[in-house]
Design an enzyme around this catalytic site. Structure first.
Site, PDB file in Angstrom:
ATOM      1  N   HIS A  48       0.854  -1.189   0.000  1.00 51.43           N
ATOM      2  CA  HIS A  48       0.000   0.000   0.000  1.00 51.43           C
ATOM      3  C   HIS A  48       0.884   1.230   0.000  1.00 51.43           C
ATOM      4  CE1 HIS A  48      -3.236   2.784   1.067  1.00 51.43           C
ATOM      5  NE2 HIS A  48      -4.055   1.824   0.702  1.00 51.43           N
ATOM      6  N   ASP A  83      -7.889  -5.434   0.012  1.00 51.57           N
ATOM      7  CA  ASP A  83      -8.323  -6.357  -1.058  1.00 51.57           C
ATOM      8  C   ASP A  83      -7.919  -7.798  -0.804  1.00 51.57           C
ATOM      9  OD1 ASP A  83      -7.570  -3.598  -3.024  1.00 51.57           O
ATOM     10  OD2 ASP A  83      -9.578  -4.449  -2.797  1.00 51.57           O
TER      11      ASP A  83
HETATM   12  C1  SDX Z   1      -6.306  -0.108  -2.903  1.00 56.09           C
HETATM   13  O1  SDX Z   1      -4.539   4.422  -2.116  1.00 56.09           O
HETATM   14  C2  SDX Z   1      -5.472   3.804  -1.481  1.00 56.09           C
HETATM   15  O2  SDX Z   1      -5.878   4.210  -0.376  1.00 56.09           O
HETATM   16  C3  SDX Z   1      -6.047   2.594  -2.186  1.00 56.09           C
HETATM   17  C4  SDX Z   1      -7.059   1.765  -1.394  1.00 56.09           C
HETATM   18  C5  SDX Z   1      -8.335   2.522  -1.153  1.00 56.09           C
HETATM   19  O3  SDX Z   1      -9.057   2.150  -0.213  1.00 56.09           O
HETATM   20  O4  SDX Z   1      -8.679   3.429  -1.962  1.00 56.09           O
HETATM   21  O5  SDX Z   1      -6.502   1.356  -0.181  1.00 56.09           O
HETATM   22  C6  SDX Z   1      -7.466   0.513  -2.197  1.00 56.09           C
HETATM   23  O6  SDX Z   1      -6.058   0.207  -4.036  1.00 56.09           O
HETATM   24  C7  SDX Z   1      -5.420  -1.053  -2.143  1.00 56.09           C
HETATM   25  C8  SDX Z   1      -4.200  -1.549  -2.997  1.00 56.09           C
HETATM   26  C9  SDX Z   1      -4.697  -2.671  -3.911  1.00 56.09           C
HETATM   27  N1  SDX Z   1      -3.587  -3.050  -4.859  1.00 56.09           N
HETATM   28  C10 SDX Z   1      -2.966  -4.228  -4.738  1.00 56.09           C
HETATM   29  O7  SDX Z   1      -3.119  -5.012  -3.812  1.00 56.09           O
HETATM   30  C11 SDX Z   1      -2.004  -4.520  -5.903  1.00 56.09           C
HETATM   31  C12 SDX Z   1      -0.669  -5.034  -5.356  1.00 56.09           C
HETATM   32  N2  SDX Z   1       0.031  -3.933  -4.682  1.00 56.09           N
HETATM   33  C13 SDX Z   1       0.956  -3.131  -5.427  1.00 56.09           C
HETATM   34  O8  SDX Z   1       0.724  -2.989  -6.768  1.00 56.09           O
HETATM   35  C14 SDX Z   1       1.419  -1.895  -4.660  1.00 56.09           C
HETATM   36  O9  SDX Z   1       1.689  -2.286  -3.393  1.00 56.09           O
HETATM   37  C15 SDX Z   1       0.515  -0.676  -4.624  1.00 56.09           C
HETATM   38  C16 SDX Z   1       0.093  -0.245  -5.996  1.00 56.09           C
HETATM   39  C17 SDX Z   1      -0.696  -0.943  -3.807  1.00 56.09           C
HETATM   40  C18 SDX Z   1       1.300   0.466  -3.976  1.00 56.09           C
HETATM   41  O10 SDX Z   1       2.335   0.748  -4.841  1.00 56.09           O
HETATM   42  P1  SDX Z   1       3.412   1.905  -4.485  1.00 56.09           P
HETATM   43  O11 SDX Z   1       3.046   2.620  -3.247  1.00 56.09           O
HETATM   44  O12 SDX Z   1       3.644   2.705  -5.707  1.00 56.09           O
HETATM   45  O13 SDX Z   1       4.667   1.050  -4.084  1.00 56.09           O
HETATM   46  P2  SDX Z   1       5.739   0.565  -5.109  1.00 56.09           P
HETATM   47  O14 SDX Z   1       5.063  -0.011  -6.304  1.00 56.09           O
HETATM   48  O15 SDX Z   1       6.726   1.656  -5.301  1.00 56.09           O
HETATM   49  O16 SDX Z   1       6.370  -0.639  -4.281  1.00 56.09           O
HETATM   50  C19 SDX Z   1       7.428  -0.390  -3.376  1.00 56.09           C
HETATM   51  C20 SDX Z   1       8.311  -1.637  -3.489  1.00 56.09           C
HETATM   52  C21 SDX Z   1       8.679  -1.978  -4.941  1.00 56.09           C
HETATM   53  O17 SDX Z   1       9.923  -2.645  -4.885  1.00 56.09           O
HETATM   54  P3  SDX Z   1      11.260  -1.763  -5.297  1.00 56.09           P
HETATM   55  O18 SDX Z   1      11.019  -1.201  -6.699  1.00 56.09           O
HETATM   56  O19 SDX Z   1      11.374  -0.699  -4.243  1.00 56.09           O
HETATM   57  O20 SDX Z   1      12.374  -2.767  -5.272  1.00 56.09           O
HETATM   58  O21 SDX Z   1       7.571  -2.777  -3.002  1.00 56.09           O
HETATM   59  C22 SDX Z   1       7.386  -3.714  -4.059  1.00 56.09           C
HETATM   60  C23 SDX Z   1       7.645  -2.982  -5.356  1.00 56.09           C
HETATM   61  O22 SDX Z   1       8.136  -3.873  -6.347  1.00 56.09           O
HETATM   62  N3  SDX Z   1       5.997  -4.138  -3.975  1.00 56.09           N
HETATM   63  C24 SDX Z   1       5.583  -5.402  -4.089  1.00 56.09           C
HETATM   64  C25 SDX Z   1       4.189  -5.344  -3.916  1.00 56.09           C
HETATM   65  N4  SDX Z   1       3.805  -4.079  -3.716  1.00 56.09           N
HETATM   66  C26 SDX Z   1       4.932  -3.338  -3.756  1.00 56.09           C
HETATM   67  N5  SDX Z   1       6.235  -6.552  -4.322  1.00 56.09           N
HETATM   68  C27 SDX Z   1       5.472  -7.670  -4.364  1.00 56.09           C
HETATM   69  N6  SDX Z   1       4.128  -7.711  -4.218  1.00 56.09           N
HETATM   70  C28 SDX Z   1       3.454  -6.555  -3.980  1.00 56.09           C
HETATM   71  N7  SDX Z   1       2.141  -6.572  -3.822  1.00 56.09           N
END
Ligand code: SDX
Length: 431
Positions: A308, A366
């Site tokens: 998140h 989720d």
């Molecule tokens: C919702 O914003 C909100 O409030 C949203 C929400 C709401 O109520 O409105 O809470 C609802 O959208 C919840 C999130 C649902 N999405 C998912 O579950 C999809 C999986 N999660 C990711 O795609 C990610 O965690 C996000 C999109 C939710 C957040 O992405 P960020 O904040 O841009 O973080 P990032 O992509 O920069 O990740 C930071 C690091 C990265 O590694 P590095 O590049 O630093 O090496 O963490 C890793 C990412 O690769 N990472 C994950 C991961 N999520 C982040 N690695 C593996 N699995 C994951 N799920």
């Protein structure tokens, strides 16, 4: 917001620029950069808005480190256990918990708006039966502006109020119609003798051929899911609604824009993607393979329902949903659900893995919601429409707050331009 005596000094090309600092009632201070470009001729740079406050708001506060979520100051776990969705809608819209009389009036107003214009039924006939219900939802909600002309003028507080109630009332009806259309069953009209969650289940699962009695366990679980998804400060879809609204677009068009943004698998589409992931994993012994993939930089796979932007601790909504999943599946006699076992073992494994610990990746809203929704009888394609119908009150509350803000102006970000500088046209003969 409180203008503090504090300020930040930016030194640029030998010049010092004093930037005022504002302090919130909770959360980090903000540095006011509104005059930065005019004074210093530079932009700030923040793709994805990781360090940017786009507005001030009094509706929802999230403490990502503590894993706290407050709606008008009330913690989400208390609202989930003690309140119900329409009362939370009232709280988000008007800022205070309602008296009994205020709640009764609000619930009556919503109930009286649950039917849609009969001609809107025709819209559905234009979609393929196998259209994703989110496609239908975006289209039909946007088309509401073609019917409800007496609630389009955003400068009229009364029309804003009517539009808000119409959207909260009609989203369940439209979402249920999208579901019925996708399975070839007749639309079911709303019933005024049922509460909000029970009415939605009735419109989704009853058929004309027999009596349908809403299971109170499912109705309570449905209401709790709606409460948990109602608002979440300036997430991507809410920011979309705010940006669309800043041009003066009508409320139905703005909510349709929010629905479109929510559909993405990185946002509201994650509940569908998460359940599909759990089904693909299938059994506990395959979890290490998927954990390895999630950690592999060369593999685009991510654990859906994990991570998140704001929460660097467990999403408090995920905690409530995990408990609710246990309760609902046990009450339905499916507590040996293999997907729930895979989800729990996946969570346990990830939370003990250095990669997830170091990156502070925890289950989000989720991760467990889909398990409950599937046990209730919904197909995965209906998970995000249910998220959208719940979040409509959050979107519309933020929309009302923004429209009423005297400093409201059209959102128009700038850019870091890396393209070609000016050059002359080249005739095709010279290329
Ligand atoms: C919702 O914003 C909100 O409030 C949203 C929400 C709401 O109520 O409105 O809470 C609802 O959208 C919840 C999130 C649902 N999405 C998912 O579950 C999809 C999986 N999660 C990711 O795609 C990610 O965690 C996000 C999109 C939710 C957040 O992405 P960020 O904040 O841009 O973080 P990032 O992509 O920069 O990740 C930071 C690091 C990265 O590694 P590095 O590049 O630093 O090496 O963490 C890793 C990412 O690769 N990472 C994950 C991961 N999520 C982040 N690695 C593996 N699995 C994951 N799920």
């Amino acid at each position: 917001m409180t203008e503090t005596q504090k300020s930040a000094t930016l030194t640029l090309n030998g010049e010092n620029y004093e930037l005022p600092i504002f302090s919130p009632t909770a959360g980090p201070d903000v540095v006011d950069i509104r005059k930065l470009y005019a004074q210093a001729g530079v932009f700030t740079y923040d793709p994805g808005f990781t360090s940017t406050a786009s507005c001030d708001s009094t509706i929802t506060y999230i403490d990502g480190d503590k894993g706290e979520l407050l709606h008008r100051g009330y913690p989400i776990d208390q609202l989930a256990s003690k309140s119900h969705y329409l009362e939370v809608c009232y709280l988000l819209l008007y800022g205070e918990l309602p008296t009994a009389a205020q709640l009764e009036d609000f619930e009556t107003r919503v109930t009286r708006h649950t039917m849609v214009h009969e001609q809107m039924h025709n819209f559905f006939r234009g979609f393929r039966r196998d259209a994703h219900p989110m496609a239908t939802l975006v289209g039909v909600v946007g088309a509401m502006s073609a019917f409800y002309h007496d609630s389009l003028d955003v400068t009229d507080p009364w029309q804003r109020e009517v539009a808000a109630v119409r959207l909260i009332a009609k989203l369940p009806t439209i979402a249920a119609m999208a579901y019925k259309y996708s399975i070839g069953q007749p639309f079911v009209y709303p019933r005024n003798d049922l509460d909000y969650a029970a009415n939605f289940l009735h419109m989704c699962f009853s058929v004309p051929a027999e009596e349908y009695h809403v299971n109170p366990i499912l109705s309570r679980a449905m209401d709790r899911i709606l409460t948990l998804h109602a608002d979440h400060e300036q997430n991507a879809s809410t920011s979309t609604v705010r940006l669309a609204s800043s041009s003066g677009a009508n409320p139905f068009a703005c909510i349709a824009a929010g629905i479109a943004c929510l559909w993405g698998p990185a946002h509201g589409g994650a509940n569908q993607a998460c359940l599909e992931m759990l089904k693909e994993i299938g059994t506990v012994d395959r979890i290490p393979e998927y954990i390895a993939r999630a950690k592999d930089k060369n593999d685009p796979f991510r654990l859906m329902g994990f991570g998140h932007r704001v929460y660097k601790n467990t999403d408090p909504r995920a905690k409530v949903l995990k408990q609710s999943a246990d309760e609902v599946l046990e009450l339905l006699g499916v507590d040996d659900n293999p997907l729930l076992q895979v989800a729990k073992e996946l969570e346990r494994t990830a939370l003990h893995d250095e990669y997830f610990i170091q990156k502070k990746l925890f289950p989000n809203v989720d991760f467990y919601s889909g398990i409950i929704l599937e046990a209730m009888g919904f197909p995965t394609s209906m998970f995000t429409p249910i998220f959208a119908l719940s979040r409509t009150v959050g979107w519309i509350s933020q929309w009302k707050e923004m429209i009423a803000d005297p400093q409201n102006k059209i959102g128009r970000p700038r850019q870091l331009y890396l393209g070609e500088t000016m050059r002359d046209y080249v005739d095709i003969e010279q290329r």
